[in-house]
Scaffold this motif. Sequence first.
Motif, PDB file in Angstrom:
ATOM      1  N   LEU A 132       0.952  -0.987  -0.006  1.00  0.00           N
ATOM      2  CA  LEU A 132      -0.407   0.322  -0.266  1.00  0.00           C
ATOM      3  C   LEU A 132       0.644   1.218  -0.344  1.00  0.00           C
ATOM      4  O   LEU A 132       0.832   2.146  -0.681  1.00  0.00           O
ATOM      5  CB  LEU A 132      -0.845  -0.469   1.519  1.00  0.00           C
ATOM      6  CG  LEU A 132      -2.302  -1.125   1.299  1.00  0.00           C
ATOM      7  CD1 LEU A 132      -2.625  -1.077   2.768  1.00  0.00           C
ATOM      8  CD2 LEU A 132      -3.286  -0.513   0.274  1.00  0.00           C
ATOM      9  N   SER A 133       2.326   1.207   0.847  1.00  0.00           N
ATOM     10  CA  SER A 133       2.390   2.379   0.901  1.00  0.00           C
ATOM     11  C   SER A 133       3.612   2.697  -0.654  1.00  0.00           C
ATOM     12  O   SER A 133       4.035   3.806  -0.225  1.00  0.00           O
ATOM     13  CB  SER A 133       3.994   1.996   1.663  1.00  0.00           C
ATOM     14  OG  SER A 133       4.821   1.333   1.812  1.00  0.00           O
ATOM     15  N   ALA A 140      -3.211   2.687  -4.017  1.00  0.00           N
ATOM     16  CA  ALA A 140      -2.855   2.077  -3.206  1.00  0.00           C
ATOM     17  C   ALA A 140      -4.006   0.790  -3.233  1.00  0.00           C
ATOM     18  O   ALA A 140      -3.315  -0.156  -3.120  1.00  0.00           O
ATOM     19  CB  ALA A 140      -2.906   2.464  -1.502  1.00  0.00           C
TER      20      ALA A 140
END
Length: 495
Positions: A132-133, A140
């Motif tokens: 996600l990051s 994301a």
Amino acid sequence: MKNPTIPVIPRKFLMSFILVTSLFSLWGFANDVTNPLVAVFKDVFVITNAQSTWVQMAFYGGYATMALPAAIFIRRYSYKAGIVVGLSLYALGALLSIPAAAGANFNLFIIALYVLTFGLAFLETTANPYILSMGPAETATRRLNLAQAFNPLGSLTGMFIAGTVILSAIQVEDFKNDVNGYASDLAPTEVVQQQHNIPSFLQSKPRERVYDANVEAYVATVGVNAPMTALQDFKDGKITSFQGMTHRELQQNDLKLVAMPYTAIGCVVLLVLGVFLVSKLPHTSPPDASHDVHFGRTIKRLLTNPNYVGGVIAQTFYVGAQIMTWTFIIQYAENELGIDKATAQNFNIMAMVIFLCSRFICTFFLKYISPSKLLLILSAGAIACTLGAIYIQSIAGLYSLVLVSACMSLMFPTIYGLALDGVGEDAKLGSAGLIFAIVGGVFMTRFQGQVLDLDGFMGTTATRGSFFLVVLCFIIIAIYGFTSSRFVKKATPTA
């Protein structure tokens, strides 16, 4: 409409994304190579159904035990450190199957699975928020869905290996088949298959008889047609041998087959661990992010975030729906349509293939549809398909149940991404709640099993009626999909 110009994976993260995505296939393999062990251990160790469920209790119990410690660990150290620990525990658990098989030790197998899932908890708690990051917040969820699309590849491999290396070769099945063959004149499997117009590629060849004079003499004397009773008598020495093997020798032979895929995956995991040790992975935390845990404050922020709490609840019911659908598809085919277990398992594999294809298709649609809206659409489709399985009386009902997998394909990563939207550094600890939600599926599966034991449920047969529980799960997921788009996105909190 989504902005298609924002990159899903920025070029600077591409190699790291590929490397971390490989982990998704690794835990998919472990999940689906382990599922058949419930039935295998029941016969090989000659134990009860309740005792054999320790396999699932250990597997999902490992997630429950280690999800929160894993989240605290990666918050204190780094994503890479979490991956290294996860791979180490995965390999250790997998390789513990070697002494477990050599000693025919059921308890050591259970410990091995428990340790193995310590590793899986670390990997899932780490890899999901790390993916996600790796890029813009706007993409994301699409990024996580793309990575999760490779999870079924590992699952399919695990299913195939379990079927070819373990289920098709264990000799305890030859023993049971021989007992049944001597005890009764069973109807040919092909007759049942033809009655339901099952495609030839889904039909399984019936296991051939293995004739043994000791088994023939036993059945002729005792007159028993229950394979488990015969297995117990074989274990107790009332049947001296089968195909020249004592019960202990047959047991050790079959357990070596069980250990083979775990030994192989343990070696593969060690190789992957070596790659991660020498690889330089990017730090994706904000420059001012603190590595202090601040457990109490973080938990308070998460528990007062309705979007996150709703996501954990939705994830719990999603995992329940997935496990119930895939676990009891065999019972549905057998109880409602009279299809043999081997052929029914092929419908499970077909469901996984559909699941995999649908993940890639739905990931493409996320380019144009918001995650919450897609989750709502998929939930509605899943409800319709499950109701079809309940009310359609023919083979079409089974196909409807298979199609539920197309709707489930993107639910887990979509709920995951929505729940962690806007939580910032709290995602490292917040991911633990979403991984811990996996445990919920075990309790719901047991509840469905209890319904299956009834004479009927909700105006239909117990088997069909039990899937109303799955419908309930998808209704709750649909509610989350509807409400999540209405939650106000909060600013990224400081730790």
